[in-house]
Design an enzyme around this catalytic site. Structure first.
Site, short mmCIF file in Angstrom:
data_model
loop_
_atom_site.label_atom_id
_atom_site.label_comp_id
_atom_site.label_asym_id
_atom_site.label_seq_id
_atom_site.Cartn_x
_atom_site.Cartn_y
_atom_site.Cartn_z
N ASP A 89 -25.68 -5.66 7.53
CA ASP A 89 -25.31 -4.77 6.43
C ASP A 89 -25.25 -5.52 5.10
O ASP A 89 -24.63 -6.58 5.01
CB ASP A 89 -23.94 -4.15 6.69
CG ASP A 89 -23.98 -3.10 7.78
OD1 ASP A 89 -25.06 -2.55 8.01
OD2 ASP A 89 -22.92 -2.83 8.38
N ARG B 57 0.83 -1.22 0.00
CA ARG B 57 0.00 0.00 0.00
C ARG B 57 0.86 1.27 0.00
O ARG B 57 0.53 2.26 0.66
CB ARG B 57 -0.96 -0.01 1.19
CG ARG B 57 -1.95 -1.16 1.17
CD ARG B 57 -2.82 -1.15 2.40
NE ARG B 57 -2.04 -1.46 3.59
CZ ARG B 57 -2.46 -1.28 4.83
NH1 ARG B 57 -3.67 -0.80 5.04
NH2 ARG B 57 -1.70 -1.60 5.87
N HIS C 79 -17.30 9.84 3.41
CA HIS C 79 -16.10 9.58 2.62
C HIS C 79 -15.32 10.86 2.34
O HIS C 79 -14.29 10.82 1.65
CB HIS C 79 -16.47 8.89 1.31
CG HIS C 79 -17.10 7.54 1.51
ND1 HIS C 79 -18.46 7.37 1.63
CD2 HIS C 79 -16.55 6.32 1.68
CE1 HIS C 79 -18.72 6.10 1.83
NE2 HIS C 79 -17.60 5.43 1.87
#
Length: 759
Positions: A604, A16, A699
């Site tokens: 969810d 990453r 976000h």
């Protein structure tokens, strides 16, 4: 020699590296120039890896600092007027403002809407256009990255999102048809192609993934017109790339477009091969997507070789390229270092680098190169070892699946009766407030988890740390005035990985990172065998959190479809069967949460819409089993237990009847970026149960005030009854910081109070 190509490579890096560089830049720790330097280093490393694996032509301009659709919008100056001033003075800041929002020095810019890239878990930014939109080349990113690759000694092919798919994936702010802008957009594409040719590009890859979807006559005419225009101009040879499915009734159209090569997905569209070979014009290059670019299993190379030889026999060796089915953006970089999986399981896996090696082996076998028989024998044994493994099939799971009955999917009473009992037991005010589940995962939380995993922090100390974080979270919610609380999920690394670690049939990587959006990465579990739950997974911390407060505490579960969609799923049985196994495991968890005194349970399902097939003819079959799996999970709950679900980034018009059929008592949805537009589906359908339309975008670091949230709630009130409406953020708060979280939630509670006062 058979050419091996690649449509795209993972951007984020094995560890990453791009994520860390992006977040360092956003914090102000590195400059824009330093960020670009880090990105350039990653590109060069990835080109070297691809060449070493045997790729003859590497992709360029597949790299992005955030999202390739946003890159395309920025490249062609499709920038909202609100952001244009910033784009002229600081292009990089404007680029990230469109991605994340911007709130600084009196400038307040909202981010673009974000939604799923076809049926993947990758998110793209939706360009905003209008009927008077103009386009021009604003930058030179494709040229810069092509020159980089050439100067580094690589044979490179620039990748562009095609003009028709770009417009179809965009939205207009005035309700006009985006395709009506095609003639305004094409000159910018023509100029770019001309400049790429002048820079020395022999080929360019033009991605038109929308060709695998249903296309009406206007859409088909748009393709004909666009590619007739592009064919008239000088430029590189054009490889038209389609993926994520077969071309279906668009096959004659795709084969007839005036391009120099066509890429097709044979993994998801195997049945198109014969028709394609008949329709392909003489001299047209054929790129076969013969290795799965979206899953992690090693291919059956014997079968792939049969297909490749069959195609080669029709088009000739000089017209055949081999490639992954789609960009390798959707898989991790390298399986070689995953020693924690053990040699057996690791031998079944192929990440990006291994997939390219498989393609090289297939190409060498087609060319009858020495040594390929031995290499194919090794691949054959790996594939056979997985088929024979005793780790894959569990008789008790098969027996439980066989015992499923219609009653398993039904709650005891219909919704009106359940609503009455839940209202009496929970005693919530109008416009009840809650959050979606997670609270900020600070550096301290992540460090404590890592130390505990490595054995450096004893379990007792880690448990004490988690208990303190949970209490802090509960007290904060009480102080703010939230009605239905959550425990914050500090013990959870990821909403799917956490559950997979506690279920049989799952395996986990150390560095199997995949980009979800921007700097957000996930490490999907690998479902290699039958799924079952050995013991309770969430009960301990939910029970503890409920003991700290008299307010209702939500138990938080990830639903079966989302666990399936956000994992790498076994490919040796139907996905529906694997999903039913997951549903039964989660059903047991619902039962145990109820027994522990939890009266609100959220299951969810943000990936429900994402899993929808790209062709409408296939929707019903998928939705039937997806809804069935949710109802298997929730069906065990008593009437008094309120079942919530959460969905985000969904075009609900497509699935509104299925959402209603799930029969959740409350569904919370992402609506803030669309300014409540997504509620139109619920209004037209007259959705019967309760809805929590998200009132702010988690976000983005931007914090809206209560007035802005109140306006959104008023919009919701125009299409919903007051007793239906819940008040909540768009999604979980895991990626946000504590100060902005508190400020936003205080504003949210104030907005709810204003709605109650006006009721």
């Amino acid at each position: 020699m058979t050419i091996v190509g690649n449509l795209g490579f993972p951007r984020i890096g094995t560890r990453r590296e791009l994520k860390r560089a992006l977040e360092a830049h956003w914090r102000g720790d590195i400059t824009g120039a330093e960020l670009h330097a880090a990105a350039r280093d990653l590109r060069h490393r990835h080109w070297r890896w691809q060449a070493t694996a045997g790729v003859d032509v590497v992709p360029c301009n597949d790299f992005s600092l955030y999202d390739h659709v946003l890159d395309t919008a920025f490249l062609f100056d499709a920038i909202p007027e609100s952001c244009r001033g910033l784009a002229d003075t600081d292009p990089l800041a404007a680029y990230f403002a469109l991605a994340r929002g911007h709130q600084q020095d009196g400038v307040d810019l909202r981010a673009l809407e974000m939604t799923k890239w076809f049926d993947t878990n990758y998110h793209y930014l939706v360009p905003e256009l209008h009927r008077d939109q103009t386009f021009r080349l604003r930058g030179d990113k494709p040229l810069v990255e092509f020159s980089e690759a050439r100067e580094a000694g690589f044979d490179a092919r620039p990748v562009l999102l095609g003009p028709v798919s770009f417009l179809r994936l965009s939205k207009t702010t005035d309700g006009s048809d985006p395709l009506a802008l095609l003639d305004r957009l094409l000159p910018a594409y023509l100029e770019l192609l001309s400049r790429l040719a002048a820079a020395g590009a022999e080929w360019v890859q033009i991605d038109e993934p929308c060709l695998v979807q249903d296309a009406d006559p206007a859409m088909q005419q748009a393709y004909r017109h666009a590619y007739a225009e592009l064919a008239e101009a000088a430029g590189p040879k054009r490889l038209l790339a389609t993926y994520f499915g077969g071309l279906g009734d668009n096959l004659p159209l795709a084969a007839a477009l005036p391009v120099d090569g066509l890429h097709v997905d044979l993994v998801r569209g195997l049945d198109q091969l014969d028709s394609l070979l008949k329709a392909l014009p003489e001299g047209r290059m054929l790129s076969l997507g013969i290795i799965d670019g979206r899953n992690v299993w090693r291919a059956n190379l014997d079968n792939a070789l049969v297909l490749a030889r069959y195609a080669q026999g029709h088009v000739g060796a000089d017209r055949l390229w081999l490639a992954p089915s789609c960009s390798l953006l959707h898989v991790p970089v390298d399986a070689e270092g995953e020693s924690g999986l053990g040699p057996e399981l690791r031998g079944w896996l192929a990440f990006a680098r291994q997939k390219l090696e498989e393609l090289r082996l297939l190409a060498d076998a087609l060319d009858a190169r020495p040594g390929t028989d031995a290499r194919l024998a090794v691949a054959r044994e790996r594939h056979e070892a997985r088929r024979r493994s005793t780790r894959v099939h569990l008789p008790d799971v098969a027996a439980r699946i066989a015992g499923l009955r219609p009653a398993t999917t039904r709650r005891p009473s219909p919704y009106p009766a359940r609503r009455e009992r839940q209202d009496a037991g929970l005693r919530l005010p109008p416009y009840p407030t809650t959050t979606i589940g997670s609270f900020p995962q600070t550096r301290e939380v992540r460090q404590a988890r890592a130390l505990n995993r490595s054995g450096k922090l004893p379990d007792a100390e880690y448990d004490a740390f988690l208990a303190a974080e949970i209490e802090r979270c509960v007290r904060l919610q009480e102080a703010i005035g939230i009605d239905v609380l959550v425990h914050g999920e500090f013990e959870r690394n990821d909403m799917v990985e956490y559950f997979g670690e506690r279920l049989d049939g799952f395996a986990f990587t150390r560095n199997g990172w995949v980009q979800s959006y921007g700097s957000r990465c996930v490490k999907p579990p690998i479902i290699y065998g039958d799924v079952r739950r050995p013991s309770p997974m969430t009960v301990r911390w939910s029970r503890h959190a409920q003991s700290l407060t008299t307010r209702p505490m939500k138990g938080m579960l990830t639903g079966p479809v989302t666990v399936l969609q956000w994992s790498f799923v076994r490919d040796d049985q139907p996905r529906a069967q694997t999903c039913r196994q997951i549903a039964l495991a989660l059903r047991d968890e619902v039962s145990d949460l109820e027994a522990a005194g939890i009266r609100v349970i959220q299951i969810d399902e943000p990936a429900l819409r994402e899993g929808l097939p790209l062709r409408k003819a296939e929707w019903r079959q998928y939705l039937d089993w997806a809804v069935e799996c949710f109802r298997i999970t929730a069906g065990v709950a008593a009437d008094e237990t309120q079942i919530h679900t959460h969905m985000c980034y969904s075009e609900f018009n497509d699935i509104i009847e299925a959402v209603a059929a799930m029969d959740a008592d409350v569904v919370s949805i992402e609506t803030s970026r669309s300014r409540m537009e997504l509620l139109d589906a619920f209004a037209k359908f007259r959705y019967p149960n309760q809805i929590g339309p998200g009132v702010y975008d988690i976000h983005s670091p931007r914090v809206p005030d209560s007035g802005e949230m109140h306006v959104l709630l008023q919009k919701a009130r125009e299409v919903l009854e007051p007793e239906q409406i819940w008040v909540n953020p768009d999604c979980g708060l895991k990626t946000r910081g504590w100060p902005e979280t508190r400020a936003a939630l205080e504003a949210m509670v104030e907005a709810a109070a204003r709605m109650r006062a006006a009721a």
